[in-house]
Design an enzyme around this catalytic site. Structure first.
Site, PDB file in Angstrom:
ATOM      1  N   HIS A 145      30.872  37.666  39.400  1.00  0.00           N
ATOM      2  CA  HIS A 145      30.679  36.274  39.011  1.00  0.00           C
ATOM      3  C   HIS A 145      31.734  35.938  37.950  1.00  0.00           C
ATOM      4  O   HIS A 145      31.882  36.679  36.972  1.00  0.00           O
ATOM      5  CB  HIS A 145      29.316  36.076  38.341  1.00  0.00           C
ATOM      6  CG  HIS A 145      28.136  36.411  39.199  1.00  0.00           C
ATOM      7  ND1 HIS A 145      27.334  35.446  39.756  1.00  0.00           N
ATOM      8  CD2 HIS A 145      27.598  37.605  39.569  1.00  0.00           C
ATOM      9  CE1 HIS A 145      26.348  36.023  40.434  1.00  0.00           C
ATOM     10  NE2 HIS A 145      26.485  37.338  40.329  1.00  0.00           N
ATOM     11  N   HIS A 148      29.946  41.709  44.558  1.00  0.00           N
ATOM     12  CA  HIS A 148      30.654  40.510  44.081  1.00  0.00           C
ATOM     13  C   HIS A 148      30.701  40.490  42.567  1.00  0.00           C
ATOM     14  O   HIS A 148      29.844  41.064  41.891  1.00  0.00           O
ATOM     15  CB  HIS A 148      29.989  39.229  44.595  1.00  0.00           C
ATOM     16  CG  HIS A 148      28.518  39.152  44.319  1.00  0.00           C
ATOM     17  ND1 HIS A 148      27.583  39.814  45.080  1.00  0.00           N
ATOM     18  CD2 HIS A 148      27.818  38.509  43.352  1.00  0.00           C
ATOM     19  CE1 HIS A 148      26.383  39.575  44.616  1.00  0.00           C
ATOM     20  NE2 HIS A 148      26.484  38.789  43.553  1.00  0.00           N
TER      21      HIS A 148
END
Ligand code: 5GP
Length: 146
Positions: free
Chosen positions: A108, A106
């Protein structure tokens, strides 16, 4: 987790992708899902995860980086507009030693305002539900405004 441990399908983000856990979704397409971080480093802290299974940046299929990073950029634009951010901190961690705590790749996207510090990674209080709802609505509205 080392950089080379196999993908664990029970990680929190895999469960969110399967709809087993709730999230404040702000964006979804065929390749990625974006939702608000439950422990935001600043208000509006958003996570963009690929739909493909990958533990970290090393095991992500190279041919999918284009569409995935395109989604990261799309969401970054909406976070910028929706939260009226002056800047964006875009962070990505790999392996326990690299600071990663959820083992599904992922990025951010952390909205920043001039002169305002952010909480440290892994050192932020849990968000208030009503605030997450409001921030998600602002980001979604930014997509709709073009
Ligand atoms: P990492 O440390 O792996 O780079 O980032 C994981 C992020 O997931 C952290 O910023 C953490 O606050 C966030 N997080 C942990 N558990 C949950 C959860 O259940 N829901 C959401 N939306 N975010 C979570």
């Amino acid at each position: 987790m080392t950089l080379h441990d196999p993908y664990d399908t029970s990680n929190i983000f895999a469960r969110i992708l399967r709809g087993e856990l709730p999230c404040h979704k702000v964006y979804e397409n065929d390749h990625a899902l974006a939702f608000l971080d439950l422990f935001p480093q600043t208000p509006g802290h958003t996570l963009v995860i690929p739909k493909a299974e990958a533990t970290n940046i090393l095991d992500f299929p190279p041919d999918l980086f284009g569409p995935y990073m395109s989604a990261v950029q799309t969401v970054a634009r909406a976070v910028h507009v929706g939260l009226g951010a002056d800047g964006l901190s875009i962070l990505q961690f790999n392996g326990t030693a690299g600071g990663q705590t959820v083992f599904h790749l992922h990025f951010h996207i952390i909205p920043r305002h001039a002169g305002v510090a952010m909480h440290g990674h892994g050192n932020a209080p849990m968000a208030v539900e009503a605030d997450l709802k409001q921030q998600a609505a602002l980001i979604v509205a930014a997509f709709q405004s073009g």
